[in-house]
Design a protein around this motif. Sequence first.
Motif, PDB file in Angstrom:
ATOM      1  N   SER A  59       0.831  -1.201   0.000  1.00 30.83           N
ATOM      2  CA  SER A  59       0.000   0.000   0.000  1.00 30.83           C
ATOM      3  C   SER A  59       0.870   1.258   0.000  1.00 30.83           C
ATOM      4  O   SER A  59       0.555   2.228  -0.688  1.00 30.83           O
ATOM      5  CB  SER A  59      -1.027  -0.013   1.144  1.00 30.83           C
ATOM      6  OG  SER A  59      -0.516   0.592   2.299  1.00 30.83           O
ATOM      7  N   VAL A  60       1.988   1.241   0.717  1.00 34.06           N
ATOM      8  CA  VAL A  60       2.911   2.388   0.688  1.00 34.06           C
ATOM      9  C   VAL A  60       3.457   2.575  -0.732  1.00 34.06           C
ATOM     10  O   VAL A  60       3.488   3.689  -1.264  1.00 34.06           O
ATOM     11  CB  VAL A  60       4.098   2.187   1.668  1.00 34.06           C
ATOM     12  CG1 VAL A  60       5.181   3.223   1.422  1.00 34.06           C
ATOM     13  CG2 VAL A  60       3.629   2.257   3.109  1.00 34.06           C
ATOM     14  N   ILE A  61       3.867   1.486  -1.343  1.00 27.75           N
ATOM     15  CA  ILE A  61       4.462   1.545  -2.684  1.00 27.75           C
ATOM     16  C   ILE A  61       3.457   2.131  -3.689  1.00 27.75           C
ATOM     17  O   ILE A  61       3.794   3.010  -4.486  1.00 27.75           O
ATOM     18  CB  ILE A  61       4.949   0.143  -3.125  1.00 27.75           C
ATOM     19  CG1 ILE A  61       6.105  -0.308  -2.214  1.00 27.75           C
ATOM     20  CG2 ILE A  61       5.383   0.142  -4.582  1.00 27.75           C
ATOM     21  CD1 ILE A  61       6.452  -1.795  -2.316  1.00 27.75           C
ATOM     22  N   ALA A  62       2.193   1.681  -3.581  1.00 27.43           N
ATOM     23  CA  ALA A  62       1.150   2.187  -4.483  1.00 27.43           C
ATOM     24  C   ALA A  62       0.880   3.670  -4.218  1.00 27.43           C
ATOM     25  O   ALA A  62       0.763   4.468  -5.155  1.00 27.43           O
ATOM     26  CB  ALA A  62      -0.130   1.366  -4.319  1.00 27.43           C
ATOM     27  N   GLU A  63       0.814   4.037  -2.935  1.00 23.70           N
ATOM     28  CA  GLU A  63       0.574   5.444  -2.571  1.00 23.70           C
ATOM     29  C   GLU A  63       1.654   6.364  -3.118  1.00 23.70           C
ATOM     30  O   GLU A  63       1.391   7.519  -3.443  1.00 23.70           O
ATOM     31  CB  GLU A  63       0.591   5.600  -1.041  1.00 23.70           C
ATOM     32  CG  GLU A  63      -0.754   5.386  -0.379  1.00 23.70           C
ATOM     33  CD  GLU A  63      -0.605   5.346   1.144  1.00 23.70           C
ATOM     34  OE1 GLU A  63      -1.333   4.566   1.759  1.00 23.70           O
ATOM     35  OE2 GLU A  63       0.241   6.090   1.692  1.00 23.70           O
ATOM     36  N   GLN A  64       2.861   5.859  -3.177  1.00 23.04           N
ATOM     37  CA  GLN A  64       3.981   6.659  -3.665  1.00 23.04           C
ATOM     38  C   GLN A  64       4.066   6.641  -5.194  1.00 23.04           C
ATOM     39  O   GLN A  64       4.950   7.278  -5.772  1.00 23.04           O
ATOM     40  CB  GLN A  64       5.306   6.153  -3.066  1.00 23.04           C
ATOM     41  CG  GLN A  64       5.398   6.309  -1.551  1.00 23.04           C
ATOM     42  CD  GLN A  64       5.332   7.765  -1.108  1.00 23.04           C
ATOM     43  OE1 GLN A  64       5.947   8.641  -1.714  1.00 23.04           O
ATOM     44  NE2 GLN A  64       4.564   8.039  -0.055  1.00 23.04           N
ATOM     45  N   GLY A  65       3.163   5.893  -5.809  1.00 28.48           N
ATOM     46  CA  GLY A  65       3.141   5.829  -7.267  1.00 28.48           C
ATOM     47  C   GLY A  65       4.344   5.101  -7.841  1.00 28.48           C
ATOM     48  O   GLY A  65       4.796   5.410  -8.942  1.00 28.48           O
ATOM     49  N   LEU A  66       4.865   4.140  -7.079  1.00 27.02           N
ATOM     50  CA  LEU A  66       6.064   3.426  -7.507  1.00 27.02           C
ATOM     51  C   LEU A  66       5.747   1.976  -7.858  1.00 27.02           C
ATOM     52  O   LEU A  66       4.704   1.441  -7.469  1.00 27.02           O
ATOM     53  CB  LEU A  66       7.120   3.452  -6.396  1.00 27.02           C
ATOM     54  CG  LEU A  66       7.665   4.837  -6.021  1.00 27.02           C
ATOM     55  CD1 LEU A  66       8.513   4.757  -4.769  1.00 27.02           C
ATOM     56  CD2 LEU A  66       8.476   5.444  -7.171  1.00 27.02           C
ATOM     57  N   ALA A  67       6.678   1.354  -8.568  1.00 25.06           N
ATOM     58  CA  ALA A  67       6.605  -0.080  -8.831  1.00 25.06           C
ATOM     59  C   ALA A  67       7.504  -0.771  -7.800  1.00 25.06           C
ATOM     60  O   ALA A  67       8.477  -0.173  -7.332  1.00 25.06           O
ATOM     61  CB  ALA A  67       7.111  -0.369 -10.239  1.00 25.06           C
ATOM     62  N   PRO A  68       7.206  -2.030  -7.445  1.00 24.64           N
ATOM     63  CA  PRO A  68       8.044  -2.739  -6.471  1.00 24.64           C
ATOM     64  C   PRO A  68       9.528  -2.761  -6.848  1.00 24.64           C
ATOM     65  O   PRO A  68      10.395  -2.776  -5.975  1.00 24.64           O
ATOM     66  CB  PRO A  68       7.453  -4.150  -6.465  1.00 24.64           C
ATOM     67  CG  PRO A  68       6.032  -3.965  -6.869  1.00 24.64           C
ATOM     68  CD  PRO A  68       6.031  -2.819  -7.850  1.00 24.64           C
ATOM     69  N   GLU A  69       9.823  -2.721  -8.147  1.00 29.69           N
ATOM     70  CA  GLU A  69      11.223  -2.739  -8.609  1.00 29.69           C
ATOM     71  C   GLU A  69      11.977  -1.481  -8.162  1.00 29.69           C
ATOM     72  O   GLU A  69      13.206  -1.461  -8.151  1.00 29.69           O
ATOM     73  CB  GLU A  69      11.302  -2.812 -10.145  1.00 29.69           C
ATOM     74  CG  GLU A  69      10.740  -4.070 -10.758  1.00 29.69           C
ATOM     75  CD  GLU A  69       9.215  -4.137 -10.690  1.00 29.69           C
ATOM     76  OE1 GLU A  69       8.559  -3.098 -10.905  1.00 29.69           O
ATOM     77  OE2 GLU A  69       8.676  -5.224 -10.398  1.00 29.69           O
ATOM     78  N   GLN A  70      11.236  -0.433  -7.837  1.00 32.84           N
ATOM     79  CA  GLN A  70      11.868   0.845  -7.441  1.00 32.84           C
ATOM     80  C   GLN A  70      12.048   0.955  -5.932  1.00 32.84           C
ATOM     81  O   GLN A  70      12.377   2.018  -5.422  1.00 32.84           O
ATOM     82  CB  GLN A  70      11.007   2.011  -7.941  1.00 32.84           C
ATOM     83  CG  GLN A  70      10.914   2.097  -9.449  1.00 32.84           C
ATOM     84  CD  GLN A  70       9.931   3.174  -9.865  1.00 32.84           C
ATOM     85  OE1 GLN A  70       8.730   3.052  -9.689  1.00 32.84           O
ATOM     86  NE2 GLN A  70      10.454   4.259 -10.405  1.00 32.84           N
ATOM     87  N   VAL A  71      11.799  -0.174  -5.258  1.00 33.53           N
ATOM     88  CA  VAL A  71      11.808  -0.155  -3.798  1.00 33.53           C
ATOM     89  C   VAL A  71      12.873  -1.103  -3.245  1.00 33.53           C
ATOM     90  O   VAL A  71      13.064  -2.211  -3.745  1.00 33.53           O
ATOM     91  CB  VAL A  71      10.416  -0.563  -3.255  1.00 33.53           C
ATOM     92  CG1 VAL A  71      10.409  -0.562  -1.732  1.00 33.53           C
ATOM     93  CG2 VAL A  71       9.349   0.381  -3.799  1.00 33.53           C
ATOM     94  N   CYS A  72      13.563  -0.621  -2.195  1.00 29.54           N
ATOM     95  CA  CYS A  72      14.470  -1.464  -1.427  1.00 29.54           C
ATOM     96  C   CYS A  72      13.847  -1.671  -0.059  1.00 29.54           C
ATOM     97  O   CYS A  72      13.325  -0.729   0.539  1.00 29.54           O
ATOM     98  CB  CYS A  72      15.827  -0.765  -1.277  1.00 29.54           C
ATOM     99  SG  CYS A  72      16.924  -1.606  -0.104  1.00 29.54           S
ATOM    100  N   TYR A  73      13.888  -2.906   0.418  1.00 28.45           N
ATOM    101  CA  TYR A  73      13.440  -3.182   1.780  1.00 28.45           C
ATOM    102  C   TYR A  73      14.598  -3.809   2.541  1.00 28.45           C
ATOM    103  O   TYR A  73      15.304  -4.659   2.011  1.00 28.45           O
ATOM    104  CB  TYR A  73      12.233  -4.138   1.779  1.00 28.45           C
ATOM    105  CG  TYR A  73      11.702  -4.395   3.175  1.00 28.45           C
ATOM    106  CD1 TYR A  73      10.931  -3.434   3.824  1.00 28.45           C
ATOM    107  CD2 TYR A  73      11.995  -5.571   3.855  1.00 28.45           C
ATOM    108  CE1 TYR A  73      10.462  -3.649   5.123  1.00 28.45           C
ATOM    109  CE2 TYR A  73      11.533  -5.801   5.148  1.00 28.45           C
ATOM    110  CZ  TYR A  73      10.764  -4.828   5.767  1.00 28.45           C
ATOM    111  OH  TYR A  73      10.314  -5.042   7.054  1.00 28.45           O
TER     112      TYR A  73
END
Length: 173
Positions: free
Chosen positions: A92-106
């Motif tokens: 939900s955070v990723i969607a809210e930020q308008g990002l794709a999962p590929e643009q995220v580091c966890y």
Amino acid sequence: MKLDQRLQQIRLILSDVDGVLTDGGITYDNQGIEAKKFHVRDGLGIKLWQSTGHKFGMLTARNSHIVKVRAAELGVTIVRQGFEDKLPAALSVIAEQGLAPEQVCYIGDDLPDLPVLKAVGLAAAVADAVSEVRGAAHITTKATGGQGAVRELIEVILTGQKRWGEMVTRYGG
Ligand SMILES: [Mg+2]
């Protein structure tokens, strides 16, 4: 995909709190008041990361006022607490930020972090993460949780994005 490519795509870092931004210790005084210890260099790293226009968020299964205080101090507005099931919260955070999962580091340290690690573009583990988490990670930091692991991760990503030099130059380096 090569690690270099993964690093270049990252726009949002989501971090677990206990065991990543702290050493995992949770202390209580005689009144039952909880305390945690954060590392000052993680703090500067998070500020530098955000100064590039990138986003940072904290995602924890537990709930504490301390996390709100630390996030506010660092200008971190993405804070999700009390989510034992971390994947829906992360998505939900990723969607809210308008990002794709590929643009995220966890970055995580324990089993509840696994579903999120498997869903994002760059999975990171602290040095003292459980073996399953290290096994799922593209990057394992040299630092342990609460000892500058997030700072190290930020430096690796910004170096991959050719922006770490800028940060050092700001301080006359
Ligand atoms: Mg943890």
